[in-house]
Design a protein around this motif. Structure first.
Motif, PDB file in Angstrom:
ATOM      1  N   CYS A  88       5.404   2.618 -10.476  1.00  0.00           N
ATOM      2  CA  CYS A  88       4.996   3.167 -11.772  1.00  0.00           C
ATOM      3  C   CYS A  88       3.616   2.705 -12.212  1.00  0.00           C
ATOM      4  CB  CYS A  88       6.048   2.856 -12.839  1.00  0.00           C
ATOM      5  SG  CYS A  88       6.394   1.115 -13.078  1.00  0.00           S
ATOM      6  N   CYS A  89       2.754   2.384 -11.237  1.00  0.00           N
ATOM      7  CA  CYS A  89       1.403   1.962 -11.592  1.00  0.00           C
ATOM      8  C   CYS A  89       0.368   2.536 -10.625  1.00  0.00           C
ATOM      9  CB  CYS A  89       1.303   0.443 -11.639  1.00  0.00           C
ATOM     10  SG  CYS A  89       1.329  -0.375 -10.022  1.00  0.00           S
ATOM     11  N   THR A  90      -0.874   2.418 -11.040  1.00  0.00           N
ATOM     12  CA  THR A  90      -2.014   2.775 -10.192  1.00  0.00           C
ATOM     13  C   THR A  90      -3.048   1.665 -10.332  1.00  0.00           C
ATOM     14  OG1 THR A  90      -2.999   4.062 -11.980  1.00  0.00           O
ATOM     15  CG2 THR A  90      -1.695   5.285 -10.375  1.00  0.00           C
ATOM     16  N   PRO A  91      -3.846   1.421  -9.293  1.00  0.00           N
ATOM     17  CA  PRO A  91      -4.858   0.365  -9.379  1.00  0.00           C
ATOM     18  C   PRO A  91      -6.005   0.766 -10.298  1.00  0.00           C
ATOM     19  CG  PRO A  91      -4.901   1.410  -7.214  1.00  0.00           C
ATOM     20  CD  PRO A  91      -3.780   2.022  -7.970  1.00  0.00           C
ATOM     21  N   THR A  92      -6.509  -0.205 -11.051  1.00  0.00           N
ATOM     22  CA  THR A  92      -7.680   0.017 -11.902  1.00  0.00           C
ATOM     23  C   THR A  92      -8.908  -0.691 -11.349  1.00  0.00           C
ATOM     24  OG1 THR A  92      -7.050  -1.844 -13.308  1.00  0.00           O
ATOM     25  CG2 THR A  92      -6.328   0.354 -13.995  1.00  0.00           C
ATOM     26  N   SER A  93      -8.720  -1.466 -10.295  1.00  0.00           N
ATOM     27  CA  SER A  93      -9.815  -2.164  -9.617  1.00  0.00           C
ATOM     28  C   SER A  93      -9.399  -2.341  -8.161  1.00  0.00           C
ATOM     29  CB  SER A  93     -10.055  -3.537 -10.269  1.00  0.00           C
ATOM     30  OG  SER A  93      -8.962  -4.402 -10.000  1.00  0.00           O
ATOM     31  N   ASP A  94     -10.292  -2.864  -7.347  1.00  0.00           N
ATOM     32  CA  ASP A  94      -9.880  -3.196  -5.986  1.00  0.00           C
ATOM     33  C   ASP A  94      -8.668  -4.103  -6.096  1.00  0.00           C
ATOM     34  OD1 ASP A  94     -11.980  -1.708  -5.043  1.00  0.00           O
ATOM     35  OD2 ASP A  94     -13.189  -3.415  -4.408  1.00  0.00           O
ATOM     36  N   LEU A  95      -7.704  -3.885  -5.220  1.00  0.00           N
ATOM     37  CA  LEU A  95      -6.411  -4.546  -5.347  1.00  0.00           C
ATOM     38  C   LEU A  95      -5.994  -5.124  -4.002  1.00  0.00           C
ATOM     39  CD1 LEU A  95      -4.005  -4.904  -7.373  1.00  0.00           C
ATOM     40  CD2 LEU A  95      -3.110  -2.752  -6.477  1.00  0.00           C
ATOM     41  N   ASP A  96      -5.613  -6.390  -4.002  1.00  0.00           N
ATOM     42  CA  ASP A  96      -5.095  -7.035  -2.794  1.00  0.00           C
ATOM     43  C   ASP A  96      -3.659  -7.436  -3.087  1.00  0.00           C
ATOM     44  OD1 ASP A  96      -4.987  -8.130  -0.224  1.00  0.00           O
ATOM     45  OD2 ASP A  96      -5.682 -10.082  -0.919  1.00  0.00           O
ATOM     46  N   LEU A  97      -2.730  -6.881  -2.313  1.00  0.00           N
ATOM     47  CA  LEU A  97      -1.308  -7.139  -2.509  1.00  0.00           C
ATOM     48  C   LEU A  97      -0.774  -8.098  -1.458  1.00  0.00           C
ATOM     49  CD1 LEU A  97      -0.163  -3.462  -3.185  1.00  0.00           C
ATOM     50  CD2 LEU A  97      -0.574  -5.255  -4.879  1.00  0.00           C
ATOM     51  N   ASN A  98       0.224  -8.862  -1.834  1.00  0.00           N
ATOM     52  CA  ASN A  98       0.864  -9.796  -0.919  1.00  0.00           C
ATOM     53  C   ASN A  98       1.929  -9.057  -0.110  1.00  0.00           C
ATOM     54  OD1 ASN A  98       1.623 -12.165   0.337  1.00  0.00           O
ATOM     55  ND2 ASN A  98       2.940 -12.822  -1.325  1.00  0.00           N
ATOM     56  N   LEU A  99       1.462  -8.137   0.725  1.00  0.00           N
ATOM     57  CA  LEU A  99       2.322  -7.366   1.624  1.00  0.00           C
ATOM     58  C   LEU A  99       1.734  -7.450   3.020  1.00  0.00           C
ATOM     59  CD1 LEU A  99       2.897  -4.105  -0.471  1.00  0.00           C
ATOM     60  CD2 LEU A  99       4.592  -5.874   0.005  1.00  0.00           C
ATOM     61  N   SER A 100       2.576  -7.367   4.020  1.00  0.00           N
ATOM     62  CA  SER A 100       2.111  -7.424   5.396  1.00  0.00           C
ATOM     63  C   SER A 100       1.475  -6.102   5.818  1.00  0.00           C
ATOM     64  CB  SER A 100       3.274  -7.741   6.335  1.00  0.00           C
ATOM     65  OG  SER A 100       2.865  -7.620   7.681  1.00  0.00           O
ATOM     66  N   PRO A 101       0.291  -6.173   6.449  1.00  0.00           N
ATOM     67  CA  PRO A 101      -0.317  -4.952   6.968  1.00  0.00           C
ATOM     68  C   PRO A 101       0.281  -4.514   8.305  1.00  0.00           C
ATOM     69  CG  PRO A 101      -1.783  -6.807   7.334  1.00  0.00           C
ATOM     70  CD  PRO A 101      -0.592  -7.320   6.563  1.00  0.00           C
ATOM     71  N   GLU A 102       1.215  -5.296   8.854  1.00  0.00           N
ATOM     72  CA  GLU A 102       1.805  -4.991  10.160  1.00  0.00           C
ATOM     73  C   GLU A 102       2.509  -3.637  10.136  1.00  0.00           C
ATOM     74  OE1 GLU A 102       5.219  -6.744  13.076  1.00  0.00           O
ATOM     75  OE2 GLU A 102       4.038  -8.175  11.933  1.00  0.00           O
ATOM     76  N   GLY A 103       2.145  -2.770  11.062  1.00  0.00           N
ATOM     77  CA  GLY A 103       2.741  -1.452  11.171  1.00  0.00           C
ATOM     78  C   GLY A 103       2.106  -0.406  10.273  1.00  0.00           C
ATOM     79  N   ALA A 104       1.245  -0.847   9.358  1.00  0.00           N
ATOM     80  CA  ALA A 104       0.610   0.097   8.437  1.00  0.00           C
ATOM     81  C   ALA A 104      -0.575   0.775   9.107  1.00  0.00           C
ATOM     82  CB  ALA A 104       0.143  -0.631   7.180  1.00  0.00           C
TER      83      ALA A 104
END
Length: 124
Positions: A88-104
């Motif tokens: 339910c959100c959208t980024p308002t600036s560059d955003l770094d999330l604590n998620l694994s990039p593996e497989g993405a």
């Protein structure tokens, strides 16, 4: 026809589309094609556990390493200042999330990926 700088006006301020990264690895340029951050992440094959479509709020809660978001729907659960609900959100600036990039489906540029991989190998 004469044109002067006084007659040129711009009504809209151009803003840069936010870059969304996973643990520092750029994954997508959020350009409003998707209605939410969750849909954009799913489109790039990022593994985000969510039960939003099944009526359970809070399952997609994600830690924000840096950046900010805005909500188009108020979250039903309480969040810390470094957390977001991608559904339910959208980024308002560059955003770094604590998620694994593996497989993405991550963004890569020839030469850069190889150089970063080589640098990581020498640090190990």
């Amino acid at each position: 026809m004469r044109v002067s700088l006084k007659t040129l006006t711009f009504n809209k301020i151009l803003t840069k589309a936010p870059i969304v990264s996973l643990d520092g690895q750029p994954v997508l340029l959020f350009n409003q094609q998707h209605p939410s951050l969750l849909v954009a992440l799913e489109h790039k094959q990022v593994k985000v556990f969510s039960e939003c479509r099944n009526g359970y709020c809070g399952a997609c809660k994600t830690k924000i390493n840096s950046g900010s978001v805005k909500y188009h729907t108020l979250p039903l659960i309480e969040l810390e200042s470094d957390e977001c609900l991608p559904c339910c959100c959208t980024p308002t600036s560059d955003l770094d999330l604590n998620l694994s990039p593996e497989g993405a489906d991550v963004v890569t540029r020839p030469g850069i990926t190889t150089a970063v991989f080589a640098l990581e190998q020498t640090k190990s």
